[in-house]
Write a protein that holds these residues in place. Structure first.
Motif, PDB file in Angstrom:
ATOM      1  N   MET A   1       0.705  -1.115   0.123  1.00  0.00           N
ATOM      2  CA  MET A   1       0.135  -0.048  -0.116  1.00  0.00           C
ATOM      3  C   MET A   1       0.952   1.034  -0.011  1.00  0.00           C
ATOM      4  N   ILE A   2       0.576   2.248  -0.685  1.00  0.00           N
ATOM      5  CA  ILE A   2       1.015   3.413  -1.030  1.00  0.00           C
ATOM      6  C   ILE A   2       0.702   4.410   0.377  1.00  0.00           C
ATOM      7  N   THR A   3       1.773   4.849   0.844  1.00  0.00           N
ATOM      8  CA  THR A   3       1.414   6.042   1.883  1.00  0.00           C
ATOM      9  C   THR A   3       2.027   7.409   1.477  1.00  0.00           C
ATOM     10  N   LEU A   4       1.198   8.388   1.402  1.00  0.00           N
ATOM     11  CA  LEU A   4       1.649   9.656   1.011  1.00  0.00           C
ATOM     12  C   LEU A   4       1.480  10.910   2.222  1.00  0.00           C
ATOM     13  N   HIS A   5       2.832  11.052   2.463  1.00  0.00           N
ATOM     14  CA  HIS A   5       2.880  12.170   3.772  1.00  0.00           C
ATOM     15  C   HIS A   5       2.625  13.461   2.792  1.00  0.00           C
ATOM     16  N   ASP A   6       1.656  14.249   3.341  1.00  0.00           N
ATOM     17  CA  ASP A   6       1.413  15.541   2.273  1.00  0.00           C
ATOM     18  C   ASP A   6       0.564  16.713   2.965  1.00  0.00           C
ATOM     19  N   TYR A   7       0.590  17.778   2.413  1.00  0.00           N
ATOM     20  CA  TYR A   7      -0.015  18.937   2.817  1.00  0.00           C
ATOM     21  C   TYR A   7      -0.816  19.333   1.436  1.00  0.00           C
ATOM     22  N   ASP A   8      -2.022  19.833   1.878  1.00  0.00           N
ATOM     23  CA  ASP A   8      -3.228  19.741   0.958  1.00  0.00           C
ATOM     24  C   ASP A   8      -2.809  21.024  -0.083  1.00  0.00           C
ATOM     25  N   LEU A   9      -2.290  21.929   0.510  1.00  0.00           N
ATOM     26  CA  LEU A   9      -1.680  23.285  -0.319  1.00  0.00           C
ATOM     27  C   LEU A   9      -0.782  22.995  -1.132  1.00  0.00           C
ATOM     28  N   SER A  10       0.173  22.007  -0.881  1.00  0.00           N
ATOM     29  CA  SER A  10       1.511  21.760  -1.501  1.00  0.00           C
ATOM     30  C   SER A  10       1.246  21.494  -2.910  1.00  0.00           C
TER      31      SER A  10
ATOM     32  N   ALA B   1       1.047  17.232  -7.472  1.00  0.00           N
ATOM     33  CA  ALA B   1       1.474  16.651  -8.642  1.00  0.00           C
ATOM     34  C   ALA B   1       1.274  15.159  -8.194  1.00  0.00           C
ATOM     35  N   VAL B   2       1.877  14.848  -7.196  1.00  0.00           N
ATOM     36  CA  VAL B   2       1.683  13.394  -6.838  1.00  0.00           C
ATOM     37  C   VAL B   2       0.402  12.822  -6.832  1.00  0.00           C
ATOM     38  N   ARG B   3      -0.646  13.486  -6.014  1.00  0.00           N
ATOM     39  CA  ARG B   3      -1.804  13.112  -5.989  1.00  0.00           C
ATOM     40  C   ARG B   3      -2.513  13.008  -7.092  1.00  0.00           C
ATOM     41  N   LEU B   4      -2.403  14.116  -7.970  1.00  0.00           N
ATOM     42  CA  LEU B   4      -2.977  14.101  -9.212  1.00  0.00           C
ATOM     43  C   LEU B   4      -2.349  12.690 -10.194  1.00  0.00           C
ATOM     44  N   PHE B   5      -1.219  12.550 -10.104  1.00  0.00           N
ATOM     45  CA  PHE B   5      -0.872  11.420 -10.864  1.00  0.00           C
ATOM     46  C   PHE B   5      -1.302  10.010 -10.243  1.00  0.00           C
TER      47      PHE B   5
ATOM     48  N   ASP C   1      -4.885   3.262  -5.463  1.00  0.00           N
ATOM     49  CA  ASP C   1      -5.264   3.719  -4.184  1.00  0.00           C
ATOM     50  C   ASP C   1      -4.197   4.049  -3.318  1.00  0.00           C
ATOM     51  N   TYR C   2      -4.353   4.949  -2.163  1.00  0.00           N
ATOM     52  CA  TYR C   2      -3.260   5.298  -1.270  1.00  0.00           C
ATOM     53  C   TYR C   2      -3.700   5.669  -0.057  1.00  0.00           C
ATOM     54  N   SER C   3      -3.066   5.772   1.022  1.00  0.00           N
ATOM     55  CA  SER C   3      -3.580   6.298   2.248  1.00  0.00           C
ATOM     56  C   SER C   3      -2.713   7.520   2.320  1.00  0.00           C
ATOM     57  N   LEU C   4      -3.447   8.797   2.942  1.00  0.00           N
ATOM     58  CA  LEU C   4      -2.774  10.005   2.933  1.00  0.00           C
ATOM     59  C   LEU C   4      -2.737  10.279   4.465  1.00  0.00           C
ATOM     60  N   VAL C   5      -1.466  10.692   4.765  1.00  0.00           N
ATOM     61  CA  VAL C   5      -1.262  11.415   6.066  1.00  0.00           C
ATOM     62  C   VAL C   5      -0.987  12.864   5.910  1.00  0.00           C
ATOM     63  N   PRO C   6      -1.813  13.602   6.383  1.00  0.00           N
ATOM     64  CA  PRO C   6      -1.598  15.048   6.508  1.00  0.00           C
ATOM     65  C   PRO C   6      -0.487  15.611   7.428  1.00  0.00           C
ATOM     66  N   VAL C   7       0.261  16.581   6.883  1.00  0.00           N
ATOM     67  CA  VAL C   7       1.369  17.079   7.522  1.00  0.00           C
ATOM     68  C   VAL C   7       1.167  18.486   7.357  1.00  0.00           C
ATOM     69  N   GLU C   8       0.915  19.330   8.590  1.00  0.00           N
ATOM     70  CA  GLU C   8       0.646  20.830   8.641  1.00  0.00           C
ATOM     71  C   GLU C   8       1.800  21.593   8.149  1.00  0.00           C
ATOM     72  N   TYR C   9       2.051  21.882   6.872  1.00  0.00           N
ATOM     73  CA  TYR C   9       3.161  22.647   6.563  1.00  0.00           C
ATOM     74  C   TYR C   9       3.069  24.081   7.316  1.00  0.00           C
ATOM     75  N   TYR C  10       1.712  25.023   7.294  1.00  0.00           N
ATOM     76  CA  TYR C  10       1.354  26.175   7.704  1.00  0.00           C
ATOM     77  C   TYR C  10       0.271  25.981   8.626  1.00  0.00           C
ATOM     78  N   PRO C  11       0.292  26.743   9.596  1.00  0.00           N
ATOM     79  CA  PRO C  11       1.128  27.231  10.127  1.00  0.00           C
ATOM     80  C   PRO C  11       2.193  26.472  11.159  1.00  0.00           C
ATOM     81  N   ALA C  12       1.825  25.168  11.438  1.00  0.00           N
ATOM     82  CA  ALA C  12       2.648  24.693  12.355  1.00  0.00           C
ATOM     83  C   ALA C  12       3.969  24.235  11.976  1.00  0.00           C
ATOM     84  N   ARG C  13       4.287  24.227  10.732  1.00  0.00           N
ATOM     85  CA  ARG C  13       5.463  23.700  10.178  1.00  0.00           C
ATOM     86  C   ARG C  13       6.010  22.397  10.704  1.00  0.00           C
ATOM     87  N   GLU C  14       4.920  21.461  10.883  1.00  0.00           N
ATOM     88  CA  GLU C  14       5.070  20.336  11.224  1.00  0.00           C
ATOM     89  C   GLU C  14       6.416  19.445  10.420  1.00  0.00           C
ATOM     90  N   HIS C  15       6.401  19.868   8.988  1.00  0.00           N
ATOM     91  CA  HIS C  15       7.585  19.161   8.413  1.00  0.00           C
ATOM     92  C   HIS C  15       8.822  19.235   8.917  1.00  0.00           C
TER      93      HIS C  15
END
Lengths: 208, 282
Positions: free
Chosen positions: A1-10, A15-19, A26-40
Motif C-alpha cells: 500500500m502506498i502512503t503519502l505524507h502531504d499537505y493539502d495546499l502543497s 502533482a503526486v496526488r494527481l498522478f 489507491d493510497y493512504s494520506l497522512v496530512p502534515v501541517e506545513y503552515y502554520p505549524a511547520r510540522e515538516h
C-alpha cells in the motif's frame, strides 16, 4: 500500500496526488501541517525525511522525498508503457528535463505563491521575474508543439510525468500574482491536462 | 487636524486586527503592514507591543485571541460574548494573504450563493443551489449589519459533520472588515458554532484574512480543524483575487444585484453611512 505524507495546499504534493488519481492507484494520506505549524520541520517528520520537505511517498521499504523521484517511480512501477517509455532513451531524457523544469517552477512560481499566501520571507520580485522567464519559454515551446501536432511538453501522443510535475505550479501561478493571460498556449495546455480521465482538483484549482 | 493621509475617519479610528496572538514569533517582532504603513507586532507575555516602522507606539489590545491596533483614537471594539463561553474551543483556523480589498473579502463571506460552485461537496452541492429568502437589517444604533433566518443545504458544514444537513445561518457585521457567522452546531443541537472573519487591511488591495473559530467541538484534533478551514478558504482565494475592480464599488448601479445579494446590498449601504472610502470605489 502506498502512503503519502502531504499537505493539502502543497503544489508538489498535488502533482503526486494527481498522478496517483490518473493511474487509479489507491493510497493512504497522512496530512502534515506545513503552515502554520511547520510540522515538516519537527523531529518526527525529519526522522522520515531529513530534508524536511513535502511530499514523501512510502511503499514498503521504499521512501521517496522528491516529486521527480516519486513520479518516476510511480510511472515505472504502475504506469506501464503509457507513462514510462522504457526503451526510448531520447524521450526519457526529455522527461528528465521536464521534471527539472518543474523544480525550477517550484523554486520561483511555487515559492512566491507560498510566500504571498503564508506571509513567508522571499524576494518576490525576483521569483516572479524568474517564473515569467520560464513561462515565456514554456509557452513558446507549447505553441510550436501545437503547430507540429504535439499537445504535451514532451513530443508524442500522450502526456508524460513532465506535464504532471509542471501543471500544479503553473495552474496556481496566479496565486503568486503571475497572470496567465500572457501565455495562451500554456492556458490551452492547462485545459488539456484538466480533461485527462481521472483528473482531480486541489483547493485553488478548478476542473475543466 | 490629524494627518491621516487621506484615510477616512471611521477607518482611521477603528481597531484593526494585526494577527493571532498565539502565532506571534517568540524570537522578536513580526513585521507586517496596516493601512499602507509598515508596523511591528511583538509579543509581550499575554499582551503585545505594536509600533509604526519609525518606532512610534500604537494602541494595542488582545481580544478574541488576536492583536488589535489603531492608527487613531479608537472607541470600544465590538462585542463577541461567545468567546468567553467555557465550552467553546477558540482558535485561529487560518491566516492567508490575499490580493483584494477588505470589503471584497467580507462580501464573499456573506455570500451563500457561491457555496455549491466554489465549495462543492463541503458547504454546498450543485444540486442545491437555491438561496432561500432571509432577513437583513442595519441595527437600530447603526453599529452593525445583521442577516438572519438563512438556511442552506450543506454536505459537510463543519469538520465534525457526519453527513449533509439543512444548516441555519446568521451573520453579523459589527466592523466594516470583520464579519461573524453563527451556524448550527453538528455536535450540540440547539447551539451554534461561531466563525469570524477578521480582515487585516494591509493596503487598499492587500489583506490578511484571519478565520477565527469559536466552536462546540471537543473531539476534532486541532490540525484537522485548521485543515478543514484552510481547504475552504483557499478555494475562495482565487475567486477573490479575480474580482475586478479589487476595490468594492459603492456608487449606484455599479452592480446588478439579485435577491440572494440582500446582505451585500445592506453591507454596501452601511459602508456608505459610515463614510468608509478605504478599499472602496465611491
Amino acid at each position: 500500500m502506498i502512503t503519502l505524507h502531504d499537505y493539502d495546499l502543497s503544489a508538489e504534493g498535488y502533482a503526486v496526488r494527481l498522478f496517483l488519481a490518473l493511474l487509479g492507484q489507491d493510497y493512504s494520506l497522512v496530512p502534515v501541517e506545513y503552515y502554520p505549524a511547520r510540522e515538516h520541520e519537527g523531529e518526527a517528520f525529519r526522522a522520515l525525511n531529513p530534508l524536511a520537505s513535502l511530499p514523501v511517498l512510502v511503499e514498503g521499504d521504499l521512501v521517496l522525498t522528491e516529486v521527480a523521484g516519486i513520479l518516476t517511480y510511480l510511472a515505472a512501477r504502475h504506469g506501464g508503457a503509457d507513462w514510462y517509455p522504457a526503451g526510448d532513451a531520447a524521450q526519457l531524457g526529455r522527461i528528465g528535463d521536464g521534471l527539472a523544469l518543474a523544480a525550477r517552477l517550484a523554486a520561483s512560481a511555487g515559492a512566491v505563491r507560498l510566500a504571498d499566501g503564508m506571509m513567508l520571507p522571499l524576494d518576490g520580485a525576483a521569483a516572479r521575474a524568474e517564473a515569467k522567464r520560464l513561462l515565456r519559454v514554456i509557452d513558446e515551446h507549447l505553441w510550436f508543439g501545437e503547430a507540429a501536432g504535439n499537445d504535451w511538453l514532451c513530443p508524442g501522443p500522450r502526456p508524460s510525468i513532465a506535464d504532471i510535475a509542471c501543471f500544479p505550479h503553473i495552474v496556481l501561478a496566479e496565486e503568486g500574482d503571475i497572470p496567465l493571460i500572457d501565455y495562451p498556449a500554456i492556458r490551452r495546455w492547462l485545459d488539456r491536462v484538466r480533461r485527462l480521465p481521472g483528473f482531480v482538483v486541489m483547493p485553488g484549482v478548478f476542473g475543466a | 487636524m490629524i494627518e491621516t493621509g487621506g484615510i477616512d475617519p471611521d477607518t482611521w479610528n477603528r481597531w484593526h486586527v494585526v494577527g493571532c496572538h498565539d502565532e506571534l514569533p517568540t524570537d522578536g517582532p513580526r513585521t507586517t503592514r496596516l493601512l499602507g504603513r509598515a508596523i511591528t507586532v511583538a509579543r509581550r507575555g499575554a499582551g503585545a507591543d505594536v509600533r509604526l516602522g519609525d518606532g512610534t507606539p500604537l494602541p494595542a489590545q488582545i481580544a478574541y485571541g488576536y492583536v488589535w491596533t489603531s492608527l487613531g483614537t479608537p472607541g470600544p471594539l465590538f462585542e463577541l460574548p461567545e468567546y468567553a463561553e467555557a465550552d467553546r474551543r477558540n482558535l485561529n483556523g487560518c491566516s492567508f494573504g490575499v490580493r483584494t480589498s477588505p470589503p471584497r473579502a467580507i462580501e464573499n463571506f456573506l455570500d451563500m450563493a457561491h457555496f455549491p460552485f466554489v465549495h462543492t461537496g463541503i458547504l454546498g452541492e450543485e444540486d442545491h443551489p437555491d438561496v432561500k429568502d432571509y432577513d437583513v437589517a442595519i441595527s437600530a444604533d447603526g453599529r452593525e449589519v445583521v442577516a438572519s433566518n438563512c438556511l442552506f443545504y450543506q454536505p459537510k458544514a463543519a469538520a465534525a459533520s457526519t453527513g449533509g444537513a439543512e444548516v441555519s445561518y446568521r451573520y453579523r457585521v459589527p466592523h466594516p472588515w470583520c464579519a461573524v457567522l453563527y451556524k448550527d452546531s453538528p455536535v450540540k443541537p440547539g447551539r451554534m458554532d461561531v466563525i469570524a472573519l477578521f480582515i487585516q487591511p494591509c493596503g487598499e488591495e492587500e489583506i490578511i484574512a484571519n478565520l477565527a473559530l469559536f466552536i462546540l467541538d471537543d473531539d476534532t484534533p486541532l490540525p484537522a480543524l485548521r485543515r478543514f478551514q484552510q481547504q475552504i478558504f483557499v478555494q475562495d482565494k482565487p475567486i477573490l483575487e479575480n474580482q475586478m475592480p479589487r476595490r468594492l464599488p459603492l456608487y449606484p448601479r455599479a452592480d446588478s444585484p439579485v435577491r440572494a445579494d440582500k446582505a451585500s446590498i445592506a453591507y454596501r449601504r452601511w459602508l456608505r453611512q459610515l463614510g468608509t472610502t478605504y478599499g472602496v470605489l465611491s
